[in-house]
Scaffold this active site. Structure first.
Site, short mmCIF file in Angstrom:
data_model
loop_
_atom_site.label_atom_id
_atom_site.label_comp_id
_atom_site.label_asym_id
_atom_site.label_seq_id
_atom_site.Cartn_x
_atom_site.Cartn_y
_atom_site.Cartn_z
N THR A 14 41.14 40.06 42.40
CA THR A 14 41.72 39.40 41.23
C THR A 14 42.30 38.06 41.65
O THR A 14 42.71 37.89 42.80
CB THR A 14 42.83 40.26 40.58
OG1 THR A 14 43.35 39.57 39.44
CG2 THR A 14 43.98 40.58 41.52
N GLU A 43 32.33 37.49 35.38
CA GLU A 43 32.71 38.26 34.20
C GLU A 43 31.64 38.06 33.14
O GLU A 43 31.51 36.99 32.56
CB GLU A 43 34.09 37.84 33.69
CG GLU A 43 34.62 38.87 32.71
CD GLU A 43 36.09 38.68 32.32
OE1 GLU A 43 36.93 38.46 33.19
OE2 GLU A 43 36.34 38.77 31.10
N ASP A 72 39.65 45.04 34.19
CA ASP A 72 39.43 44.16 33.05
C ASP A 72 40.25 44.67 31.87
O ASP A 72 40.31 45.87 31.62
CB ASP A 72 37.94 44.12 32.68
CG ASP A 72 37.65 42.88 31.86
OD1 ASP A 72 37.82 41.77 32.39
OD2 ASP A 72 37.31 43.02 30.67
N PHE A 150 52.87 37.52 31.98
CA PHE A 150 51.80 36.53 31.90
C PHE A 150 51.04 36.76 30.60
O PHE A 150 51.29 37.74 29.88
CB PHE A 150 50.86 36.65 33.11
CG PHE A 150 50.04 37.91 33.13
CD1 PHE A 150 50.58 39.11 33.56
CD2 PHE A 150 48.71 37.91 32.69
CE1 PHE A 150 49.84 40.28 33.57
CE2 PHE A 150 47.95 39.08 32.70
CZ PHE A 150 48.53 40.27 33.14
P1 IMP Z 1 41.33 39.86 31.92
O1 IMP Z 1 39.95 39.50 31.45
O2 IMP Z 1 41.45 41.27 32.35
O3 IMP Z 1 41.90 38.90 32.91
O4 IMP Z 1 42.31 39.79 30.67
C1 IMP Z 1 42.04 38.99 29.58
C2 IMP Z 1 43.25 38.26 29.11
O5 IMP Z 1 44.10 39.20 28.47
C3 IMP Z 1 44.08 37.60 30.18
O6 IMP Z 1 43.72 36.27 30.38
C4 IMP Z 1 45.46 37.69 29.66
O7 IMP Z 1 45.73 36.55 28.91
C5 IMP Z 1 45.41 38.90 28.75
N1 IMP Z 1 46.01 40.06 29.39
C6 IMP Z 1 45.43 41.01 30.13
N2 IMP Z 1 46.32 41.92 30.55
C7 IMP Z 1 47.50 41.49 30.08
C8 IMP Z 1 48.82 41.99 30.21
O8 IMP Z 1 49.12 42.99 30.86
N3 IMP Z 1 49.75 41.28 29.56
C9 IMP Z 1 49.50 40.16 28.84
N4 IMP Z 1 48.30 39.65 28.71
C10 IMP Z 1 47.30 40.31 29.33
#
Ligand code: IMP
Length: 195
Positions: A14, A43, A72, A150
């Protein structure tokens, strides 16, 4: 070096240090050591978090040849028919929290959930194994930044708490979060897998 580490440590591929710190706390409570691995992320576009995570973990494994995890996540808002779902990352980058709140202006149904899929792959396996987790809650009326978090953390309040994820410590967030639930499932499985 990498050979000696095999079987003792799992690697979380990550680029998100917040995700890593959340996972490290969960895995630590199961006495599983985890290293952060910055690999070039692949991705794919898909409506299935599991499909995205499985494809990414194979891609990560091909680069590092180590026991590796990819996670994800997506945010699904009921009143927006599940939007942004698996496209959360793009939506966060483009319109962000303020943009999502604008879309929700005047909407009384604030129900939403985060979903997470953790995919693990190592040389002992034929296919990746996946574990999921979900956190249900509400989209707040305002951006409520705390001192951590975040992404959409400042606008998501899980059921059972008055705080948004951003207003919580990592340990508090891990009591409710989609990611912690998925990592706990992984940890239980991994303990059995490694004996
Ligand atoms: P990713 O593709 O798993 O990185 O997640 C997609 C998007 O969802 C990220 O860019 C974050 O903006 C949001 N996201 C994922 N998990 C969280 C979390 O635990 N808290 C807040 N936003 C999240």
């Amino acid at each position: 070096m990498s050979f000696q580490l095999k079987g003792k440590v799992v690697f979380f591929a990550t680029n998100n240090i917040n995700k890593f710190n959340e996972a490290r706390k969960v895995l630590g409570s199961y006495k599983i050591a985890v290293g952060m691995l910055r690999v070039k992320n692949l991705e794919i576009q898909s409506e299935s978090l599991e499909e995205i995570a499985k494809t990414s973990v194979i891609h990560a494994f091909q680069q590092c040849r180590l026991p590796v995890i990819v996670e994800d996540a997506g945010l699904f808002i009921e009143a927006l028919n599940g939007f942004p779902g698996p496209y959360a990352s793009y939506v966060y980058k483009t319109i962000g929290n303020e943009g999502l709140l604008k879309l929700m202006k005047g909407v009384t149904n604030r129900k939403a959930c985060f979903q997470s899929v953790v995919a693990y792959f190592s040389e002992e396996l034929d296919t990746p194994v996946c574990f999921d987790g979900e956190a249900s809650g509400e989209i707040t009326e305002d951006v409520r930044k705390g001192c951590s978090g975040f992404g959409f953390d400042p606008i998501f309040k899980p059921y059972g708490s008055e705080k948004t994820f951003a207003e919580m410590s990592i340990d508090e967030k891990n009591k409710y979060s989609h990611r912690a639930k998925a990592f706990r499932k992984f940890a239980k499985w991994y303990k059995g897998f490694k004996g």
